[in-house]
Write a protein that holds these residues in place. Sequence first.
Motif, short mmCIF file in Angstrom:
data_model
loop_
_atom_site.label_atom_id
_atom_site.label_comp_id
_atom_site.label_asym_id
_atom_site.label_seq_id
_atom_site.Cartn_x
_atom_site.Cartn_y
_atom_site.Cartn_z
N GLU A 352 0.88 -1.17 0.00
CA GLU A 352 0.00 0.00 0.00
C GLU A 352 0.91 1.21 0.00
O GLU A 352 1.96 1.19 0.64
N VAL A 353 0.49 2.26 -0.68
CA VAL A 353 1.32 3.45 -0.75
C VAL A 353 0.51 4.66 -0.36
O VAL A 353 -0.65 4.79 -0.73
N MET A 354 1.13 5.52 0.46
CA MET A 354 0.45 6.76 0.81
C MET A 354 1.46 7.89 0.68
O MET A 354 2.64 7.72 0.98
N TRP A 355 0.98 9.04 0.17
CA TRP A 355 1.85 10.20 0.04
C TRP A 355 1.43 11.27 1.03
O TRP A 355 0.25 11.57 1.17
N LEU A 356 2.44 11.83 1.71
CA LEU A 356 2.17 12.95 2.63
C LEU A 356 2.88 14.17 2.08
O LEU A 356 3.94 14.06 1.47
N LYS A 357 2.24 15.32 2.30
CA LYS A 357 2.98 16.55 2.03
C LYS A 357 3.09 17.31 3.33
O LYS A 357 2.07 17.56 3.98
N ASP A 358 4.30 17.61 3.70
CA ASP A 358 4.57 18.29 4.97
C ASP A 358 3.82 17.60 6.11
O ASP A 358 3.18 18.25 6.94
N GLY A 359 3.80 16.29 6.08
CA GLY A 359 3.22 15.52 7.18
C GLY A 359 1.73 15.30 7.10
O GLY A 359 1.17 14.63 7.97
N ARG A 360 1.07 15.82 6.08
CA ARG A 360 -0.38 15.58 5.96
C ARG A 360 -0.69 14.88 4.64
O ARG A 360 0.02 15.08 3.65
N VAL A 361 -1.77 14.11 4.63
CA VAL A 361 -2.10 13.32 3.44
C VAL A 361 -2.21 14.23 2.22
O VAL A 361 -3.00 15.18 2.21
N GLN A 365 -4.99 17.45 0.62
CA GLN A 365 -4.60 18.86 0.74
C GLN A 365 -4.91 19.65 -0.50
O GLN A 365 -5.11 20.85 -0.43
N CYS A 366 -4.88 19.01 -1.61
CA CYS A 366 -4.99 19.78 -2.85
C CYS A 366 -5.54 18.88 -3.94
O CYS A 366 -5.08 17.74 -4.10
N SER A 367 -6.50 19.40 -4.69
CA SER A 367 -7.13 18.57 -5.73
C SER A 367 -6.21 18.39 -6.93
O SER A 367 -6.50 17.63 -7.82
N ARG A 368 -5.09 19.11 -6.96
CA ARG A 368 -4.17 18.95 -8.08
C ARG A 368 -3.21 17.78 -7.86
O ARG A 368 -2.38 17.49 -8.70
N TYR A 369 -3.28 17.14 -6.68
CA TYR A 369 -2.38 16.01 -6.38
C TYR A 369 -3.08 14.69 -6.70
O TYR A 369 -4.17 14.43 -6.20
N HIS A 370 -2.44 13.89 -7.51
CA HIS A 370 -3.03 12.60 -7.88
C HIS A 370 -2.01 11.51 -7.72
O HIS A 370 -0.82 11.74 -7.94
N ILE A 371 -2.49 10.33 -7.37
CA ILE A 371 -1.56 9.20 -7.27
C ILE A 371 -1.68 8.36 -8.53
O ILE A 371 -2.78 8.01 -8.95
N GLU A 372 -0.54 8.15 -9.18
CA GLU A 372 -0.52 7.33 -10.40
C GLU A 372 0.45 6.19 -10.16
O GLU A 372 1.66 6.42 -10.05
N GLY A 373 -0.06 4.99 -10.04
CA GLY A 373 0.82 3.86 -9.67
C GLY A 373 1.34 4.15 -8.28
O GLY A 373 0.55 4.37 -7.37
N TYR A 389 7.81 15.99 0.74
CA TYR A 389 6.89 14.93 0.33
C TYR A 389 7.41 13.61 0.87
O TYR A 389 8.58 13.27 0.66
N THR A 390 6.52 12.90 1.54
CA THR A 390 6.94 11.61 2.12
C THR A 390 6.09 10.51 1.52
O THR A 390 4.86 10.63 1.47
N ILE A 391 6.76 9.48 1.05
CA ILE A 391 6.01 8.32 0.57
C ILE A 391 6.10 7.27 1.67
O ILE A 391 7.19 6.96 2.18
N LEU A 392 4.94 6.75 2.07
CA LEU A 392 4.89 5.67 3.06
C LEU A 392 4.52 4.41 2.32
O LEU A 392 3.51 4.38 1.62
N VAL A 393 5.33 3.39 2.44
CA VAL A 393 5.10 2.13 1.74
C VAL A 393 4.94 1.06 2.79
O VAL A 393 5.80 0.90 3.66
N ARG A 394 3.83 0.34 2.70
CA ARG A 394 3.54 -0.59 3.79
C ARG A 394 3.01 -1.90 3.25
O ARG A 394 2.24 -1.94 2.29
N ASN A 403 9.71 4.35 4.48
CA ASN A 403 9.30 5.67 4.03
C ASN A 403 10.49 6.43 3.48
O ASN A 403 11.63 6.08 3.75
N LEU A 404 10.20 7.44 2.71
CA LEU A 404 11.25 8.24 2.09
C LEU A 404 10.71 9.64 1.94
O LEU A 404 9.57 9.84 1.51
N THR A 405 11.52 10.61 2.33
CA THR A 405 11.07 12.00 2.21
C THR A 405 11.93 12.73 1.19
O THR A 405 13.16 12.63 1.21
N LEU A 406 11.26 13.39 0.28
CA LEU A 406 11.94 14.15 -0.77
C LEU A 406 11.54 15.62 -0.60
O LEU A 406 10.38 15.91 -0.27
N THR A 407 12.50 16.50 -0.82
CA THR A 407 12.18 17.92 -0.69
C THR A 407 12.04 18.50 -2.09
O THR A 407 12.94 18.38 -2.91
#
Length: 473
Positions: A352-361, A365-373, A389-394, A403-407
């Motif tokens: 399962e994959v979840m993306w956080l921006k600055d610690g929030r889902v 936060q924004c309708s311009r953010y989409h998860i593709e794959g 941006y943090t990707i949580l992989v579980r 997890n991995l955080t990219l700036t």
Amino acid sequence: MNLKLFCLLCGLYSVLAREGRYSSPVLHGKSRQLLLSTDQTLLLNCRGRWKLTWLFPDLVSDQVRVENSRCGRTKQHYCSHLTVRPTKADNTGLYRCRYEHRPEKETSVYVYITDRQQPFVEHSRMSPFVLYKKDKEPLIIPCRTTSPNTTAALSKYPKGTRINPDERNILWNSTIGFTIRSPTFFYTGPFFCESSNAGVAHQSRIYIIHRTVSNILEVYLNSSGTVQALKGERLVLNCTATGEFNTRVNITWHYPGQNNTFHSITKRIQTHRTHMLFYSLLTIPKLQRSDRGQYTCRVSSGDNAKQQKVAVTIYDHPFIRLKPRHGCLIETEAGQKSYKISPKLRAFPAPEVMWLKDGRVAAEQCSRYHIEGYSLVIRDVAEEDAGKYTILVRNQEHGLCHNLTLTLEVKVRPQIGEKAVSLQDPGPVQQGSRQALHCTSHGIPPPHMHWSWHPCPPKGLYCDLPRGWYPPH
Ligand SMILES: *[C@@H]1O[C@H](CO)[C@@H](O)[C@H](O)[C@H]1NC(C)=O
Ligand SMILES: *[C@@H]1O[C@H](CO)[C@@H](O)[C@H](O)[C@H]1NC(C)=O
Ligand SMILES: *[C@@H]1O[C@H](CO)[C@@H](O)[C@H](O)[C@H]1NC(C)=O
Ligand SMILES: *[C@@H]1O[C@H](CO)[C@@H](O)[C@H](O)[C@H]1NC(C)=O
Ligand SMILES: *[C@@H]1O[C@H](CO)[C@@H](O)[C@H](O)[C@H]1NC(C)=O
Ligand SMILES: *[C@@H]1O[C@H](CO)[C@@H](O)[C@H](O)[C@H]1NC(C)=O
Ligand SMILES: *[C@@H]1O[C@H](CO)[C@@H](O)[C@H](O)[C@H]1NC(C)=O
């Protein structure tokens, strides 16, 4: 001299004789056939000089146990014990013990599991089975019986003349069924075998006899590309072939563990109005590392053949591997149509994959953010998209979490604030007075500014702003 040669030959002979003893495996007990009834235990012991394997009729896997050991005075032999418990009428058939590396060296015993309620191994509750008849070839109707002494007759469905064995063209053998040496056109359509036991008539399953046609239309495997699985898991592959009506096909599987007798293959045929559907399910109950490789399902019919392949990858453990593609600092520019944040992620089973921006889902936060794959896509990049941006992989089932955080840095092209409002003409100013000209700019990273001065054209009252006055867009 002659005596010496004689003794040499005689020594050689005794070596050959000793070696010859187990040139084929030996089954304990001399009998070529065994008779048991249902709910008993069938025990077969086989011994030989090399590793042994068994071939036997379809059995339920929890009914059968095989134990291999070394035996003999100096443990020079291999022994294999096959136990089938409890016995069922369906287990009737040929049990073969062979050398693993030389399968042509085998010994067999035919085992009958007699059941008075079920004289035919393939009984009437089984679905009809399609048999194919080739011109000028004997036809076998495989209504084998669970007891050697059962006599049977053949009948055309629904109620036709009974055809009894005649020892010439129509032969009966309880381990084979009926053999019709030269079948005429009469032998097409549904047939069944009948036997009577103490006055009670029993019927075999129905065999639908077709004349052979050989035209395979298509072959599919239910997964293309690569199948990934974990060691110890069960693998099922479904190979389907379609053929013209009346086609008969052979479906065979070719793969690394194809000699393993614990793998099962089930076949089915569906007859449709215009075509036939054949499928073969290959089941490997517990995957081993050695089962990885290419799996080919080959469908042949006469001289016609088609095949499909799939690669099977087997992982020892579930895993997640996550790392940045090009460092942890990434950048884009405001105004881009879209930007994709895609770290390198390899994982099995699918996490399962979840993306956080600055610690929030992110997606919330924004309708311009989409998860593709597994990637996060930002549409119409804006300045406020900069952040962490943090990707949580579980994989909850296997307790894996990464997890991995990219700036993300968003560059903004320099803008001149005064350009947005219509340019104010400063008007005539007095010579010698002090004038302040303002230029406000914004950009990321902060822009460098510089002023340049151009003399006015001689007759002009006002300066036109020359090109290049503002940094280019
Ligand atoms: C089968 O027939 C033979 C001889 O006809 C007889 O000796 C044997 O006991 C019979 N077997 C069974 C299972 O009825
Ligand atoms: C039946 O067929 C088997 C296998 O071909 C053969 O060994 C056996 O002798 C046959 N039995 C009879 C009664 O013909
Ligand atoms: C193929 O089909 C079988 C039977 O429907 C199913 O159990 C199996 O999961 C399928 N395999 C793949 C790789 O999709
Ligand atoms: C195998 O696949 C065929 C179609 O491709 C399907 O009709 C059939 O139900 C499948 N078999 C199983 C056991 O899933
Ligand atoms: C399986 O056994 C056959 C002989 O029956 C042999 O030729 C073949 O190489 C074996 N296949 C594998 C993959 O071990
Ligand atoms: C299927 O294979 C068997 C044995 O290899 C062969 O005798 C038979 O003719 C084949 N059938 C077809 C339709 O190719
Ligand atoms: C990310 O992983 C580290 C350990 O590698 C952990 O300490 C941290 O809590 C994780 N962050 C999140 C948001 O799960």
